[in-house]
Write a protein that holds these residues in place. Sequence first.
Motif, PDB file in Angstrom:
ATOM      1  N   GLU A 206      29.237 -17.323  32.339  1.00 31.04           N
ATOM      2  CA  GLU A 206      28.193 -16.324  32.119  1.00 31.04           C
ATOM      3  C   GLU A 206      27.107 -16.391  33.193  1.00 31.04           C
ATOM      4  O   GLU A 206      26.442 -15.396  33.485  1.00 31.04           O
ATOM      5  N   ARG A 227      32.399  -6.154  32.298  1.00 31.46           N
ATOM      6  CA  ARG A 227      31.710  -7.290  32.933  1.00 31.46           C
ATOM      7  C   ARG A 227      30.988  -6.834  34.201  1.00 31.46           C
ATOM      8  O   ARG A 227      29.836  -7.219  34.460  1.00 31.46           O
ATOM      9  N   LYS A 230      27.791  -4.800  33.441  1.00 33.56           N
ATOM     10  CA  LYS A 230      26.722  -5.670  32.934  1.00 33.56           C
ATOM     11  C   LYS A 230      26.016  -6.358  34.094  1.00 33.56           C
ATOM     12  O   LYS A 230      24.779  -6.450  34.119  1.00 33.56           O
TER      13      LYS A 230
END
Length: 370
Positions: A206, A227, A230
Amino acid sequence: MRRFILSAITSLLLLSPAMAQKRAKNVILFLADAAGVPTVSAASLHGYGEPLKLYVQSWPHMGLMDTTTASAYVSDSAAGMTAIVTGVKTQSGVISMGPDTERGKKDGRILKTLLEYAEEKGLATGVLTNVSIADATPAACYGHANDRRKQGELFLQIFRPRFGDGPDVVIGAGRKTIWSQAGGEIEAAAQKAGRRIYASLAEVPESERRPIVVSEGEMDVAAAARRALKLLSANRGGYFLMIEWDAHTDNPRQGLDNLVRFDRLIREIASQVNLNDTLLVFTADHSFELRITGGRRGVPLLEGLDEWMASHSPKDEIRIPALRVGHSHTGEEVLIAAMGAGAERVRGYMPNTRVFDIIMQAWGWRPEPR
């Protein structure tokens, strides 16, 4: 005075279309490789049993885009994508170099790409695909080579960019081919650039802000796109993202399934971004030899396909009640559709080089002399 006021009002009315144009902060380019108009039509019939059911078929701004190269009527992905992201037509097999390039023999002039302009302007950038990340379509965004087959050389340019500091998010497949060509150079180049290469999306922590993922098999495009968005949207200055999903129909079921899934992903993404400052563009690099030659409502579009493929050579032209499918690229125009900031510029017939201009104008940028 009255005449002056009327003149001023008239001027404002004439300027209103330009004033109404919104400038894009973010751009997402959706590239369905080989998804010509017949393939788009077939995907709707295959996925929903009815025409005009794909999400991109409902977009308000559409046109038809020429896909010819600098010298040929039928394009490959290298020349097709180069034209889209640089605004210059080149030769088949050539990656973001000019038409003076001799494939595999001599470099031509370097053509700056949309991603590279975005890098220089401080935008976050990303490239993702379900095929090799160094294949023609994604590589044309960040690399330059006289032959698309030089995947190792192209991949290394992620760490040695000509403009900016390279794409921030890179996700795709092709690990075996890329590593077989570039060998030990890859890890050394990545380490020098301060980047880490992951073998799967699941491995990316992350905390990673600039992931490079190169898998052995196909990539989960939807998970990768979520992903990527983001990460890229965290940049206050905006972003550029290219998402490719292969829609070649050598295997009709796989190709049409891919396009239906891509369309669903596009719908999801469109619902999450702010269209007041984000431009979405959907198109293809070239068309493919698929024709709807029959079929009727209530009957699956691919009826008879399994039986045909079981009794014929993979090289044979596929002939089933509803479709005729060959194995070649074709030269007719492809769909281009857009929505969001700057989408109103997409209309009518246009060359593939016009996509570059549309996106640059949406950003409000002037390209360098080409």
